[in-house]
Motif scaffolding. Structure first.
Motif, PDB file in Angstrom:
ATOM      1  N   ARG A 147       0.834  -1.197   0.000  1.00  0.00           N
ATOM      2  CA  ARG A 147       0.000   0.000   0.000  1.00  0.00           C
ATOM      3  C   ARG A 147       0.872   1.252   0.000  1.00  0.00           C
ATOM      4  O   ARG A 147       1.892   1.316   0.675  1.00  0.00           O
ATOM      5  CB  ARG A 147      -0.882  -0.022   1.257  1.00  0.00           C
ATOM      6  CG  ARG A 147      -1.923   1.059   1.289  1.00  0.00           C
ATOM      7  CD  ARG A 147      -2.783   0.989   2.546  1.00  0.00           C
ATOM      8  NE  ARG A 147      -2.042   1.497   3.683  1.00  0.00           N
ATOM      9  CZ  ARG A 147      -1.822   0.830   4.800  1.00  0.00           C
ATOM     10  NH1 ARG A 147      -2.272  -0.384   4.968  1.00  0.00           N
ATOM     11  NH2 ARG A 147      -1.151   1.382   5.785  1.00  0.00           N
ATOM     12  N   LEU A 148       0.443   2.241  -0.767  1.00  0.00           N
ATOM     13  CA  LEU A 148       1.084   3.554  -0.779  1.00  0.00           C
ATOM     14  C   LEU A 148       0.123   4.540  -0.141  1.00  0.00           C
ATOM     15  O   LEU A 148      -1.009   4.706  -0.607  1.00  0.00           O
ATOM     16  CB  LEU A 148       1.398   3.998  -2.211  1.00  0.00           C
ATOM     17  CG  LEU A 148       2.041   5.377  -2.326  1.00  0.00           C
ATOM     18  CD1 LEU A 148       3.497   5.306  -1.879  1.00  0.00           C
ATOM     19  CD2 LEU A 148       1.958   5.893  -3.738  1.00  0.00           C
ATOM     20  N   ASP A 149       0.557   5.149   0.947  1.00  0.00           N
ATOM     21  CA  ASP A 149      -0.246   6.159   1.634  1.00  0.00           C
ATOM     22  C   ASP A 149       0.332   7.525   1.308  1.00  0.00           C
ATOM     23  O   ASP A 149       1.522   7.767   1.512  1.00  0.00           O
ATOM     24  CB  ASP A 149      -0.235   5.941   3.151  1.00  0.00           C
ATOM     25  CG  ASP A 149      -0.931   4.659   3.559  1.00  0.00           C
ATOM     26  OD1 ASP A 149      -1.848   4.239   2.847  1.00  0.00           O
ATOM     27  OD2 ASP A 149      -0.546   4.079   4.597  1.00  0.00           O
ATOM     28  N   HIS A 150      -0.517   8.412   0.814  1.00  0.00           N
ATOM     29  CA  HIS A 150      -0.116   9.781   0.486  1.00  0.00           C
ATOM     30  C   HIS A 150      -0.782  10.709   1.489  1.00  0.00           C
ATOM     31  O   HIS A 150      -1.949  10.504   1.844  1.00  0.00           O
ATOM     32  CB  HIS A 150      -0.527  10.122  -0.955  1.00  0.00           C
ATOM     33  CG  HIS A 150      -0.022  11.435  -1.427  1.00  0.00           C
ATOM     34  ND1 HIS A 150      -0.837  12.504  -1.636  1.00  0.00           N
ATOM     35  CD2 HIS A 150       1.232  11.848  -1.728  1.00  0.00           C
ATOM     36  CE1 HIS A 150      -0.110  13.534  -2.048  1.00  0.00           C
ATOM     37  NE2 HIS A 150       1.144  13.154  -2.108  1.00  0.00           N
ATOM     38  N   GLY A 151      -0.075  11.713   1.939  1.00  0.00           N
ATOM     39  CA  GLY A 151      -0.580  12.609   2.973  1.00  0.00           C
ATOM     40  C   GLY A 151      -1.937  13.224   2.650  1.00  0.00           C
ATOM     41  O   GLY A 151      -2.811  13.315   3.503  1.00  0.00           O
ATOM     42  N   SER A 152      -2.146  13.618   1.404  1.00  0.00           N
ATOM     43  CA  SER A 152      -3.418  14.239   1.034  1.00  0.00           C
ATOM     44  C   SER A 152      -4.454  13.204   0.619  1.00  0.00           C
ATOM     45  O   SER A 152      -5.626  13.517   0.487  1.00  0.00           O
ATOM     46  CB  SER A 152      -3.204  15.230  -0.120  1.00  0.00           C
ATOM     47  OG  SER A 152      -2.840  14.529  -1.289  1.00  0.00           O
ATOM     48  N   GLY A 153      -4.013  11.965   0.383  1.00  0.00           N
ATOM     49  CA  GLY A 153      -4.938  10.916  -0.036  1.00  0.00           C
ATOM     50  C   GLY A 153      -5.181  10.879  -1.535  1.00  0.00           C
ATOM     51  O   GLY A 153      -5.829   9.963  -2.035  1.00  0.00           O
ATOM     52  N   ASP A 154      -4.646  11.849  -2.273  1.00  0.00           N
ATOM     53  CA  ASP A 154      -4.879  11.909  -3.725  1.00  0.00           C
ATOM     54  C   ASP A 154      -4.204  10.763  -4.473  1.00  0.00           C
ATOM     55  O   ASP A 154      -4.706  10.306  -5.488  1.00  0.00           O
ATOM     56  CB  ASP A 154      -4.368  13.236  -4.292  1.00  0.00           C
ATOM     57  CG  ASP A 154      -5.159  14.425  -3.780  1.00  0.00           C
ATOM     58  OD1 ASP A 154      -6.302  14.232  -3.344  1.00  0.00           O
ATOM     59  OD2 ASP A 154      -4.606  15.547  -3.812  1.00  0.00           O
ATOM     60  N   LEU A 155      -3.052  10.339  -3.988  1.00  0.00           N
ATOM     61  CA  LEU A 155      -2.274   9.329  -4.702  1.00  0.00           C
ATOM     62  C   LEU A 155      -2.260   7.978  -3.989  1.00  0.00           C
ATOM     63  O   LEU A 155      -1.416   7.132  -4.305  1.00  0.00           O
ATOM     64  CB  LEU A 155      -0.838   9.834  -4.906  1.00  0.00           C
ATOM     65  CG  LEU A 155      -0.711  11.090  -5.752  1.00  0.00           C
ATOM     66  CD1 LEU A 155       0.723  11.604  -5.744  1.00  0.00           C
ATOM     67  CD2 LEU A 155      -1.168  10.841  -7.171  1.00  0.00           C
ATOM     68  N   ASP A 156      -3.137   7.761  -3.043  1.00  0.00           N
ATOM     69  CA  ASP A 156      -3.202   6.472  -2.365  1.00  0.00           C
ATOM     70  C   ASP A 156      -3.411   5.369  -3.384  1.00  0.00           C
ATOM     71  O   ASP A 156      -4.214   5.500  -4.314  1.00  0.00           O
ATOM     72  CB  ASP A 156      -4.348   6.440  -1.350  1.00  0.00           C
ATOM     73  CG  ASP A 156      -4.058   7.279  -0.113  1.00  0.00           C
ATOM     74  OD1 ASP A 156      -2.934   7.789   0.005  1.00  0.00           O
ATOM     75  OD2 ASP A 156      -4.955   7.406   0.729  1.00  0.00           O
ATOM     76  N   ALA A 157      -2.669   4.273  -3.230  1.00  0.00           N
ATOM     77  CA  ALA A 157      -2.780   3.158  -4.164  1.00  0.00           C
ATOM     78  C   ALA A 157      -2.385   1.883  -3.440  1.00  0.00           C
ATOM     79  O   ALA A 157      -1.763   1.925  -2.368  1.00  0.00           O
ATOM     80  CB  ALA A 157      -1.880   3.382  -5.377  1.00  0.00           C
ATOM     81  N   GLU A 158      -2.751   0.761  -4.027  1.00  0.00           N
ATOM     82  CA  GLU A 158      -2.370  -0.520  -3.448  1.00  0.00           C
ATOM     83  C   GLU A 158      -2.267  -1.572  -4.538  1.00  0.00           C
ATOM     84  O   GLU A 158      -2.878  -1.458  -5.592  1.00  0.00           O
ATOM     85  CB  GLU A 158      -3.352  -0.946  -2.366  1.00  0.00           C
ATOM     86  CG  GLU A 158      -4.772  -1.079  -2.811  1.00  0.00           C
ATOM     87  CD  GLU A 158      -5.724  -1.352  -1.652  1.00  0.00           C
ATOM     88  OE1 GLU A 158      -6.662  -2.133  -1.874  1.00  0.00           O
ATOM     89  OE2 GLU A 158      -5.521  -0.813  -0.563  1.00  0.00           O
ATOM     90  N   VAL A 159      -1.449  -2.578  -4.236  1.00  0.00           N
ATOM     91  CA  VAL A 159      -1.277  -3.719  -5.126  1.00  0.00           C
ATOM     92  C   VAL A 159      -1.462  -4.960  -4.271  1.00  0.00           C
ATOM     93  O   VAL A 159      -0.832  -5.097  -3.216  1.00  0.00           O
ATOM     94  CB  VAL A 159       0.126  -3.716  -5.782  1.00  0.00           C
ATOM     95  CG1 VAL A 159       0.324  -4.971  -6.610  1.00  0.00           C
ATOM     96  CG2 VAL A 159       0.321  -2.482  -6.623  1.00  0.00           C
ATOM     97  N   LEU A 160      -2.316  -5.855  -4.712  1.00  0.00           N
ATOM     98  CA  LEU A 160      -2.543  -7.092  -3.985  1.00  0.00           C
ATOM     99  C   LEU A 160      -1.388  -8.055  -4.220  1.00  0.00           C
ATOM    100  O   LEU A 160      -0.870  -8.176  -5.330  1.00  0.00           O
ATOM    101  CB  LEU A 160      -3.855  -7.739  -4.419  1.00  0.00           C
ATOM    102  CG  LEU A 160      -5.121  -6.946  -4.077  1.00  0.00           C
ATOM    103  CD1 LEU A 160      -6.346  -7.630  -4.661  1.00  0.00           C
ATOM    104  CD2 LEU A 160      -5.263  -6.772  -2.579  1.00  0.00           C
ATOM    105  N   LEU A 161      -0.986  -8.757  -3.167  1.00  0.00           N
ATOM    106  CA  LEU A 161       0.061  -9.771  -3.245  1.00  0.00           C
ATOM    107  C   LEU A 161      -0.581 -11.129  -3.055  1.00  0.00           C
ATOM    108  O   LEU A 161      -1.626 -11.251  -2.404  1.00  0.00           O
ATOM    109  CB  LEU A 161       1.105  -9.528  -2.154  1.00  0.00           C
ATOM    110  CG  LEU A 161       1.781  -8.156  -2.155  1.00  0.00           C
ATOM    111  CD1 LEU A 161       2.590  -7.966  -0.894  1.00  0.00           C
ATOM    112  CD2 LEU A 161       2.655  -8.008  -3.381  1.00  0.00           C
TER     113      LEU A 161
END
Length: 160
Positions: free
Chosen positions: A103-117
């Motif tokens: 998971r990628l957490d971005h401070g503003s939430g605009d770029l939050d993303a995740e990849v399932l493993l």
């Protein structure tokens, strides 16, 4: 002798020049805003693509570490994953490795993303890194744990 006369046609011509100039200013302004919007949208799309490609690369390295763990539990696996530069404010970005999720957490939430493993390997997944100024992320499998780090193991540095 010269005689003066009232000619109003010249005033109408001058007003035409003024209105033509103002119309040109309006059209150029609209074009400028339109071009800026296209450039901004393209930059954001490329930025999102770079971030997603980074996540995919790290996730693939984690999957390879899991494959190595399945071959031999006593094996040690270390892989460097180059982090592509983006225009995002990486000081507010955190990469988190969980058992079946990267998971990628971005401070503003605009770029939050995740990849399932897949999470099929015998290893436990863990790790959290802040991506400020990062050039590479290291994926390390050792003693039953796959983790992400910003610094490789010391003995890996001396071998190279």
């Amino acid at each position: 002798m010269t005689r003066l006369s009232r000619n109003e046609e010249a005033a109408a011509t001058e007003l035409g020049y003024v209105f033509t100039f103002l119309l040109g200013v309006v059209l150029l302004s609209v074009f400028g805003v339109w071009a800026y919007s296209i450039e901004t949208a393209t930059r954001e799309r490329w930025n999102n693509a770079a971030i997603q490609a980074n996540l995919d690369d790290v996730a693939e390295a984690v999957e390879r570490a899991d494959d190595a763990a399945r071959l031999d539990a006593g094996l040690r696996y270390v892989e460097r994953v180059d982090w592509r530069a983006s225009e995002a404010d990486e000081t507010t970005m955190t990469l988190v490795l969980q058992q079946d999720l990267l998971r990628l957490d971005h401070g503003s939430g605009d770029l939050d993303a995740e990849v399932l493993l897949s999470g099929l390997g015998p290893a436990t997944h863990e790790g959290e890194v802040v991506l400020a100024g990062v050039e590479a992320v290291w994926v390390i499998y050792d003693q039953g744990v796959t983790r992400i780090a910003l610094i490789p193991p010391l003995d890996t540095l001396s071998d190279s």
